[in-house]
Motif scaffolding. Sequence first.
Motif, short mmCIF file in Angstrom:
data_model
loop_
_atom_site.label_atom_id
_atom_site.label_comp_id
_atom_site.label_asym_id
_atom_site.label_seq_id
_atom_site.Cartn_x
_atom_site.Cartn_y
_atom_site.Cartn_z
N TYR A 154 -20.18 -1.19 -20.34
CA TYR A 154 -21.58 -1.09 -21.26
C TYR A 154 -20.98 -2.70 -21.47
CZ TYR A 154 -23.61 3.35 -20.68
OH TYR A 154 -24.40 4.49 -20.60
N ALA A 155 -22.01 -3.59 -21.82
CA ALA A 155 -21.58 -4.63 -21.94
C ALA A 155 -21.84 -4.61 -23.69
CB ALA A 155 -22.47 -5.29 -21.75
N ASN A 156 -21.85 -4.13 -24.36
CA ASN A 156 -21.71 -3.66 -25.97
C ASN A 156 -20.91 -2.94 -26.58
OD1 ASN A 156 -22.43 -1.10 -25.05
ND2 ASN A 156 -23.16 -0.94 -26.80
N GLY A 157 -19.62 -3.50 -26.10
CA GLY A 157 -18.16 -2.83 -26.32
C GLY A 157 -17.44 -4.45 -25.90
N LYS A 158 -16.01 -3.92 -26.45
CA LYS A 158 -15.04 -4.78 -26.21
C LYS A 158 -14.09 -3.87 -25.04
CE LYS A 158 -14.76 -8.51 -29.22
NZ LYS A 158 -16.12 -9.19 -28.34
N PRO A 159 -13.25 -4.71 -23.85
CA PRO A 159 -12.36 -3.71 -23.20
C PRO A 159 -11.71 -2.98 -23.94
CG PRO A 159 -12.04 -6.27 -22.15
CD PRO A 159 -13.43 -5.84 -24.17
N HIS A 160 -11.22 -1.86 -23.57
CA HIS A 160 -10.05 -0.74 -24.29
C HIS A 160 -9.49 -0.22 -23.08
CE1 HIS A 160 -12.12 2.62 -23.68
NE2 HIS A 160 -13.17 2.32 -24.29
N ILE A 161 -8.12 0.36 -23.57
CA ILE A 161 -7.71 1.01 -22.37
C ILE A 161 -8.29 1.80 -21.44
CG2 ILE A 161 -6.61 3.07 -23.81
CD1 ILE A 161 -3.98 2.70 -22.93
N GLY A 162 -8.69 2.69 -21.66
CA GLY A 162 -9.84 3.42 -20.56
C GLY A 162 -10.24 2.80 -19.74
N HIS A 163 -11.01 1.65 -20.29
CA HIS A 163 -11.60 0.75 -19.38
C HIS A 163 -10.26 0.47 -18.19
CE1 HIS A 163 -14.43 0.02 -22.65
NE2 HIS A 163 -14.91 0.05 -21.86
N ALA A 164 -9.60 -0.57 -18.84
CA ALA A 164 -8.01 -1.05 -18.35
C ALA A 164 -7.69 -0.06 -17.39
CB ALA A 164 -7.02 -1.65 -19.11
N TYR A 165 -7.63 1.53 -18.20
CA TYR A 165 -7.14 2.72 -17.35
C TYR A 165 -7.63 2.21 -15.87
CZ TYR A 165 -5.40 6.76 -14.95
OH TYR A 165 -4.62 7.76 -13.66
N GLU A 166 -8.69 2.90 -15.64
CA GLU A 166 -9.72 2.82 -14.50
C GLU A 166 -9.23 1.71 -13.50
OE1 GLU A 166 -14.09 3.11 -14.67
OE2 GLU A 166 -13.56 5.17 -14.81
N LYS A 167 -9.82 0.30 -14.44
CA LYS A 167 -10.11 -0.72 -13.17
C LYS A 167 -8.43 -0.97 -12.55
CE LYS A 167 -14.03 -1.01 -14.90
NZ LYS A 167 -14.21 0.28 -14.73
N VAL A 168 -7.06 -0.41 -13.58
CA VAL A 168 -6.29 -0.72 -12.74
C VAL A 168 -5.76 0.27 -11.95
CG1 VAL A 168 -3.55 -0.60 -13.01
CG2 VAL A 168 -4.98 -1.30 -14.45
N LEU A 169 -6.38 1.87 -12.04
CA LEU A 169 -6.27 2.85 -10.73
C LEU A 169 -6.95 2.66 -9.79
CD1 LEU A 169 -5.80 6.14 -10.23
CD2 LEU A 169 -7.61 6.45 -11.28
N ALA A 170 -8.07 2.10 -9.53
CA ALA A 170 -8.52 1.61 -8.47
C ALA A 170 -8.62 0.08 -7.78
CB ALA A 170 -10.47 1.18 -9.03
N ASP A 171 -7.65 -0.51 -8.71
CA ASP A 171 -7.01 -1.67 -7.70
C ASP A 171 -5.84 -0.79 -6.76
OD1 ASP A 171 -6.23 -4.46 -7.82
OD2 ASP A 171 -4.71 -3.82 -8.61
N VAL A 172 -5.35 -0.43 -8.07
CA VAL A 172 -3.86 0.26 -7.06
C VAL A 172 -4.45 1.24 -5.70
CG1 VAL A 172 -1.98 2.30 -7.48
CG2 VAL A 172 -2.11 0.13 -9.29
N ILE A 173 -4.93 1.90 -6.59
CA ILE A 173 -5.65 3.12 -5.07
C ILE A 173 -5.94 1.21 -4.15
CG2 ILE A 173 -7.58 4.33 -3.97
CD1 ILE A 173 -7.39 5.44 -6.76
N SER A 174 -6.78 0.26 -3.92
CA SER A 174 -7.08 -0.39 -2.84
C SER A 174 -5.97 -1.27 -2.03
CB SER A 174 -8.00 -1.45 -3.91
OG SER A 174 -8.12 -1.66 -4.51
N ARG A 175 -4.99 -1.49 -3.27
CA ARG A 175 -3.56 -2.14 -2.68
C ARG A 175 -2.96 -1.14 -2.01
NH1 ARG A 175 -1.96 -7.25 -5.69
NH2 ARG A 175 -3.30 -7.37 -8.17
N ILE A 176 -3.11 -0.08 -2.10
CA ILE A 176 -2.55 1.12 -1.41
C ILE A 176 -2.85 0.73 0.17
CG2 ILE A 176 -2.30 2.98 -0.82
CD1 ILE A 176 -1.29 3.61 -3.31
N HIS A 177 -4.68 0.82 0.00
CA HIS A 177 -5.24 0.92 1.19
C HIS A 177 -4.73 -0.27 2.09
CE1 HIS A 177 -7.08 4.59 1.64
NE2 HIS A 177 -6.23 4.61 0.00
N ARG A 178 -4.81 -1.67 1.39
CA ARG A 178 -4.99 -2.73 1.61
C ARG A 178 -3.36 -2.54 2.87
NH1 ARG A 178 -8.99 -6.01 -0.37
NH2 ARG A 178 -8.81 -5.30 -2.95
N LEU A 179 -2.05 -1.98 2.05
CA LEU A 179 -0.36 -2.41 2.51
C LEU A 179 -1.30 -1.42 3.86
CD1 LEU A 179 0.74 -1.91 -0.96
CD2 LEU A 179 1.62 -3.72 1.21
#
Length: 524
Positions: free
Chosen positions: A25-50
Motif C-alpha cells: 500500500y502506498a500510504n505507509g512506510k516500509p517495515h519488516i513485514g514488507h521487507a521479509y516478503e520481498k527478501v523471501l521472493a528474492d531468495v526464491i528467484s535467485r535459487i531458480h536462477r541458479l
Amino acid sequence: MIRYVLFSQNSLIMKKFYITTAIDYANGKPHIGHAYEKVLADVISRIHRLLGEDVHFLTGLDEHGQKVQQTAEKNGMTPQELCNATAVDFRSMCRELSVLYDDYVRTTQPRHKDVVSNILEKLFAQGEIYKAEYSGYYSTVTEQFLQEKDKVDGVWPKETFGDVVEMSESNYFFRLAKHKDWLIDHINSHPDFIFPQFRAKQVLEFLADDINDLCISRPKNRLSWGISLPFDDQYVTYVWFDALINYISVVGYDTKDFEKYWPVDYHTIGKDILVPAHAVYWPIMLHALDLPMPKTLLVHGWWTCSGTKMSKSLGNVINPMEYAKIYGSDPVRYFLIREMKVGQDSDFSHDLFASRYDNDLGNDLGNLVSRILNMVSRYCDGVCPEYIQDQGHDGGMIALWEATRDRFIDQCCGLQFHLALDDLFIFIRATNKYIETMAPWKLAKSSASADKNALLATLAIAAECVRIAALALYPIIPNMSAQIFYLFGISPKTLRWEAELQFGNSLAGNRFAEGAILFPRRDP
Ligand code: MSP
C-alpha cells in the motif's frame, strides 16, 4: 530433477519461473513485514536462477483507494505526489536489502490501468459484471461492504474494520457466487494451489457458507482516486479488483508474450490477504477471463516483535533498513530467512538477531573464511593448493557434502529454508572442526613430505568447502558470497548450482586475498 524442456524442433528452452509479491500500500512506510516478503521472493528467484531457469520476479506498489486519498489529504499532497514519494521509499528498501526484482509495477502506470479497463469491459460484456442497488454495512478501513460472517462475537471488530456505516448505493458487482463450486473443486483437486496446505482449510471454511458477489465500484463522489470504470465514468474501480490485475497486466496480458510467464509459479503473500482476496476473488476473476490458475499461492506468516504484534501505536515497528545500515543487508536477509519457517509466524528480537549474527555468521562462517585466507597466505604464498583426491585427508568432508547437497537443494525448492540452512551450517561447522582436527599449523612445522602433502590437502579441501558453502548461501547472502568468491580469486561469472555445487578442484592455483573480516564484531 528436470530443469529443461525439450521442444519439438529439438531446441533446448529454459524452464520459465514467474514469481510475484503482494504490492504494498502506498500510504505507509516500509517495515519488516514488507521487507521479509520481498527478501523471501528474492531468495526464491535467485535459487531458480541458479538452477538455470528463466526467472521473472515482479513486485510493486498498490497506489489507488481511499486510504491513499485520505493520507494524501492529511499531508497536504495530491495522491500521486504521495505515491511518488512512497515508491521511492519502497524501492530503496529493495535496493538496501539487495532485492533484485525484474519489474516494479505501480498501479497508476498506464500500462496497468489500460489492462484493468480492458478486463472490466470484457467482463461487463460477458455479463460477469452487473449494476445493482445495494444496502448494507460498509467498513471505512477495509473499504468494503461487510457480511454477517465477518462478525466476531456478534460485532464487526473495530480494530479490523474501523467505523462501520450503514449505506445504500447503486454499484457494479462481479459475479463471484456463481463460480463458488468451481473454486471449491479447484482447491480440492490441486493440493499445490495453496502453500502451506493447512491454509486451504481456511479458504474452504470461508466457501462453506454462501458468498456475496463482489462490489467492484465506488461512486466518484465518495472516492475519486482510482481507475474509472470504462462503461460508467461516475465510478472508480474497487482497489482490490484493480490491484490483483497487476499480476497479469505487466506481463503482457492479451498479447502474444503473455504465455511466456503466465501462469505464475508463486504469488508470495502474507496470511492476512489470502482470504478472500487471493484465494477467492483472484482465482474467480481469472476463471471468468478463461485464464489458467496460479500454480501456488505461497502464504507466509507474520512477524511479531519481541512477542507482541507490531503496531505504530505501540511504537515497536521494526525497520529492517536500520539494521541493514549498521550490519549490511546480508545479516538481515540471513536472519529473516533463517528464523522464519515459511508459513508460520515468527518473532524478531534484537537478542535473536545478535545471536545469529555473532554465532552463525561471525563465528562459524566469518572466522572460517579468515582462517583459510590467513593459512593460504602463510603456508602457500597466497596460492590455493591442488587437492589430489586419492591421497585421502578429506576427513569425511566430501562424503558429508555429498550427503548434504541434494537434501539442501530439495529443501530450498520445497521452501524449507530454515532446515536447509540448519544443514548447511552443520557442514560449515564441520569444516571448522576438520581444520581443528588436521591442525595445519602443526603440519606446517614438520619437514616430512607426508605432512607437507597433508597440509596442502587440508587447505585445498577447507577452501573448497567454503566455496561450496558460499555458493549454496548465495541466494540468501549474495553480497557476502560474492565477497568470498572475490577473496578466493574466482572471476565473476554466471553461477549455476547443478554444475558447481560439486566438490572439485576449481580453486587450485587461484591467488587468495591475505585476510578479511566479513562480519565485524558488533558494538554492544
Ligand atoms: N496492497 C495490499 C496487497 C495487494 S496485492 C494485489 C496489501 N498491502 S500491505 O502493504 O498492507 O501488505 C503487503 C504485504 O506485506 C502483505 O502480503 C502483508 O501480508 C505483508 N505484511 C504486512 N505486515 C506484515 C508482518 N508484520 N509480517 C509479515 N508480513 C506482513 O496488503
